[in-house]
Write a protein that holds these residues in place. Structure first.
Motif, PDB file in Angstrom:
ATOM      1  N   SER A 157       0.455 -68.299  14.009  1.00  0.00           N
ATOM      2  CA  SER A 157       1.890 -68.336  13.746  1.00  0.00           C
ATOM      3  C   SER A 157       2.327 -69.757  13.452  1.00  0.00           C
ATOM      4  CB  SER A 157       2.671 -67.813  14.953  1.00  0.00           C
ATOM      5  OG  SER A 157       2.402 -66.450  15.159  1.00  0.00           O
ATOM      6  N   ASP A 158       3.316 -69.888  12.582  1.00  0.00           N
ATOM      7  CA  ASP A 158       3.921 -71.172  12.247  1.00  0.00           C
ATOM      8  C   ASP A 158       5.403 -71.107  12.553  1.00  0.00           C
ATOM      9  OD1 ASP A 158       1.584 -72.387  11.244  1.00  0.00           O
ATOM     10  OD2 ASP A 158       1.883 -71.478   9.275  1.00  0.00           O
ATOM     11  N   VAL A 159       6.019 -72.267  12.800  1.00  0.00           N
ATOM     12  CA  VAL A 159       7.450 -72.333  13.063  1.00  0.00           C
ATOM     13  C   VAL A 159       8.185 -72.416  11.728  1.00  0.00           C
ATOM     14  CG1 VAL A 159       9.294 -73.668  14.152  1.00  0.00           C
ATOM     15  CG2 VAL A 159       7.077 -73.502  15.260  1.00  0.00           C
ATOM     16  N   LEU A 160       9.191 -71.548  11.557  1.00  0.00           N
ATOM     17  CA  LEU A 160      10.039 -71.556  10.361  1.00  0.00           C
ATOM     18  C   LEU A 160      11.244 -72.433  10.656  1.00  0.00           C
ATOM     19  CD1 LEU A 160      10.653 -70.351   7.525  1.00  0.00           C
ATOM     20  CD2 LEU A 160      11.916 -68.555   8.705  1.00  0.00           C
ATOM     21  N   ILE A 161      11.468 -73.440   9.793  1.00  0.00           N
ATOM     22  CA  ILE A 161      12.571 -74.386   9.976  1.00  0.00           C
ATOM     23  C   ILE A 161      13.473 -74.344   8.756  1.00  0.00           C
ATOM     24  CG2 ILE A 161      13.191 -76.819  10.222  1.00  0.00           C
ATOM     25  CD1 ILE A 161      10.670 -77.232  11.792  1.00  0.00           C
ATOM     26  N   LYS A 162      14.779 -74.267   9.002  1.00  0.00           N
ATOM     27  CA  LYS A 162      15.767 -74.307   7.914  1.00  0.00           C
ATOM     28  C   LYS A 162      16.366 -75.699   7.873  1.00  0.00           C
ATOM     29  CE  LYS A 162      19.786 -71.968   5.967  1.00  0.00           C
ATOM     30  NZ  LYS A 162      19.284 -72.023   4.625  1.00  0.00           N
ATOM     31  N   CYS A 163      16.246 -76.326   6.703  1.00  0.00           N
ATOM     32  CA  CYS A 163      16.770 -77.671   6.488  1.00  0.00           C
ATOM     33  C   CYS A 163      17.559 -77.661   5.189  1.00  0.00           C
ATOM     34  CB  CYS A 163      15.620 -78.677   6.433  1.00  0.00           C
ATOM     35  SG  CYS A 163      16.145 -80.365   6.150  1.00  0.00           S
ATOM     36  N   GLY A 164      18.868 -77.700   5.277  1.00  0.00           N
ATOM     37  CA  GLY A 164      19.705 -77.585   4.086  1.00  0.00           C
ATOM     38  C   GLY A 164      19.518 -76.208   3.474  1.00  0.00           C
ATOM     39  N   GLU A 165      19.176 -76.163   2.200  1.00  0.00           N
ATOM     40  CA  GLU A 165      18.928 -74.888   1.502  1.00  0.00           C
ATOM     41  C   GLU A 165      17.448 -74.505   1.526  1.00  0.00           C
ATOM     42  OE1 GLU A 165      20.373 -75.236  -2.476  1.00  0.00           O
ATOM     43  OE2 GLU A 165      22.355 -75.899  -1.858  1.00  0.00           O
ATOM     44  N   TYR A 166      16.622 -75.294   2.192  1.00  0.00           N
ATOM     45  CA  TYR A 166      15.178 -75.119   2.148  1.00  0.00           C
ATOM     46  C   TYR A 166      14.637 -74.553   3.460  1.00  0.00           C
ATOM     47  CZ  TYR A 166      15.310 -77.963  -2.077  1.00  0.00           C
ATOM     48  OH  TYR A 166      15.569 -78.437  -3.331  1.00  0.00           O
ATOM     49  N   LEU A 167      13.516 -73.833   3.345  1.00  0.00           N
ATOM     50  CA  LEU A 167      12.791 -73.311   4.501  1.00  0.00           C
ATOM     51  C   LEU A 167      11.390 -73.902   4.493  1.00  0.00           C
ATOM     52  CD1 LEU A 167      13.797 -69.551   4.213  1.00  0.00           C
ATOM     53  CD2 LEU A 167      14.618 -71.174   5.916  1.00  0.00           C
ATOM     54  N   PHE A 168      10.936 -74.354   5.662  1.00  0.00           N
ATOM     55  CA  PHE A 168       9.620 -74.964   5.779  1.00  0.00           C
ATOM     56  C   PHE A 168       8.886 -74.389   6.976  1.00  0.00           C
ATOM     57  CE2 PHE A 168      12.427 -78.259   3.979  1.00  0.00           C
ATOM     58  CZ  PHE A 168      11.770 -78.489   2.780  1.00  0.00           C
ATOM     59  N   HIS A 169       7.554 -74.515   6.966  1.00  0.00           N
ATOM     60  CA  HIS A 169       6.720 -74.109   8.088  1.00  0.00           C
ATOM     61  C   HIS A 169       5.967 -75.324   8.612  1.00  0.00           C
ATOM     62  CE1 HIS A 169       7.144 -70.125   6.120  1.00  0.00           C
ATOM     63  NE2 HIS A 169       7.210 -69.729   7.370  1.00  0.00           N
ATOM     64  N   ILE A 170       5.912 -75.430   9.938  1.00  0.00           N
ATOM     65  CA  ILE A 170       5.089 -76.450  10.578  1.00  0.00           C
ATOM     66  C   ILE A 170       4.327 -75.779  11.716  1.00  0.00           C
ATOM     67  CG2 ILE A 170       6.579 -78.407   9.982  1.00  0.00           C
ATOM     68  CD1 ILE A 170       7.566 -78.392  12.893  1.00  0.00           C
ATOM     69  N   PRO A 171       3.234 -76.398  12.173  1.00  0.00           N
ATOM     70  CA  PRO A 171       2.500 -75.824  13.311  1.00  0.00           C
ATOM     71  C   PRO A 171       3.391 -75.791  14.558  1.00  0.00           C
ATOM     72  CG  PRO A 171       1.189 -77.486  12.198  1.00  0.00           C
ATOM     73  CD  PRO A 171       2.557 -77.562  11.620  1.00  0.00           C
ATOM     74  N   PRO A 172       3.240 -74.755  15.370  1.00  0.00           N
ATOM     75  CA  PRO A 172       4.095 -74.634  16.557  1.00  0.00           C
ATOM     76  C   PRO A 172       3.636 -75.536  17.698  1.00  0.00           C
ATOM     77  CG  PRO A 172       2.592 -72.796  16.447  1.00  0.00           C
ATOM     78  CD  PRO A 172       2.364 -73.607  15.195  1.00  0.00           C
ATOM     79  N   GLN A 173       4.577 -75.846  18.576  1.00  0.00           N
ATOM     80  CA  GLN A 173       4.263 -76.523  19.824  1.00  0.00           C
ATOM     81  C   GLN A 173       4.239 -75.447  20.907  1.00  0.00           C
ATOM     82  OE1 GLN A 173       7.540 -79.280  19.753  1.00  0.00           O
ATOM     83  NE2 GLN A 173       6.317 -80.863  18.746  1.00  0.00           N
ATOM     84  N   LYS A 174       3.706 -75.770  22.048  1.00  0.00           N
ATOM     85  CA  LYS A 174       3.525 -74.785  23.108  1.00  0.00           C
ATOM     86  C   LYS A 174       4.839 -74.100  23.489  1.00  0.00           C
ATOM     87  CE  LYS A 174       0.161 -74.606  26.680  1.00  0.00           C
ATOM     88  NZ  LYS A 174      -0.645 -75.342  27.625  1.00  0.00           N
ATOM     89  N   GLU A 175       5.911 -74.880  23.622  1.00  0.00           N
ATOM     90  CA  GLU A 175       7.191 -74.313  24.055  1.00  0.00           C
ATOM     91  C   GLU A 175       7.850 -73.424  23.000  1.00  0.00           C
ATOM     92  OE1 GLU A 175       7.964 -78.469  22.508  1.00  0.00           O
ATOM     93  OE2 GLU A 175       6.631 -77.651  24.024  1.00  0.00           O
ATOM     94  N   ASP A 176       7.436 -73.547  21.739  1.00  0.00           N
ATOM     95  CA  ASP A 176       8.012 -72.717  20.683  1.00  0.00           C
ATOM     96  C   ASP A 176       7.723 -71.229  20.919  1.00  0.00           C
ATOM     97  OD1 ASP A 176       9.090 -74.884  19.317  1.00  0.00           O
ATOM     98  OD2 ASP A 176       7.287 -75.177  18.120  1.00  0.00           O
TER      99      ASP A 176
END
Length: 152
Positions: A72-91
């Protein structure tokens, strides 16, 4: 000359940052050494989330899980864009799981050069790229062995 309000300046700054992240991410997929570009993207997104300018939406299954069966990856919304980054334990405890990625969701097109995008993100995050000359894994030069006669 028209002065921009503080809110408009923040939006303009956030727009250029999200475009820079998008550009770096797009180029990292085909770069010969993508490690720094992905690190730059991740650091910029984490900093934006910490400042409250971007928001973690949830977790999604990765399309490229690598050696594992499922990731699983973390979905992040930044402005009009969506990005994925590796999750941290607390996510995994704080974020909802959204299931599979939706292929229909696309980021807006942008025209920004990689050099400009890297400059924007490096000045924002403070990260510096280590060039091959500065690399700590410098190749040692070969030194011929010196043979001495017995007894010298």
């Amino acid at each position: 000359m028209i002065e921009l309000s503080d809110q408009e300046q923040i939006q303009e700054h956030l727009s250029s940052l999200s475009q820079a992240i998008f550009t770096v991410n797009r180029h990292a997929k085909t770069a010969s050494n993508p490690k720094f570009l992905y690190q730059l993207k991740k650091e910029a997104l984490i900093q934006l989330v910490n400042e409250g300018k971007a928001k973690k939406i949830g977790l999604q299954f990765s399309n490229n899980p690598g050696l594992s069966q499922q990731r699983s990856d973390v979905l992040i919304k930044c402005g009009e864009y969506l990005f994925h980054i590796p999750p941290q334990k607390e996510d995994f405890t704080h974020l909802p799981h959204l299931g599979k990625m939706i292929e229909a969701m696309r980021n807006p097109k942008t025209r920004m050069g990689l050099r400009e995008a890297k400059t924007i993100l490096q000045s924002y995050t403070g990260l510096k790229e280590i060039t091959t000359e500065q690399s700590p894994h410098k190749k040692k030069t070969y030194q011929k062995p010196i043979f001495k006669r017995l007894g010298e």
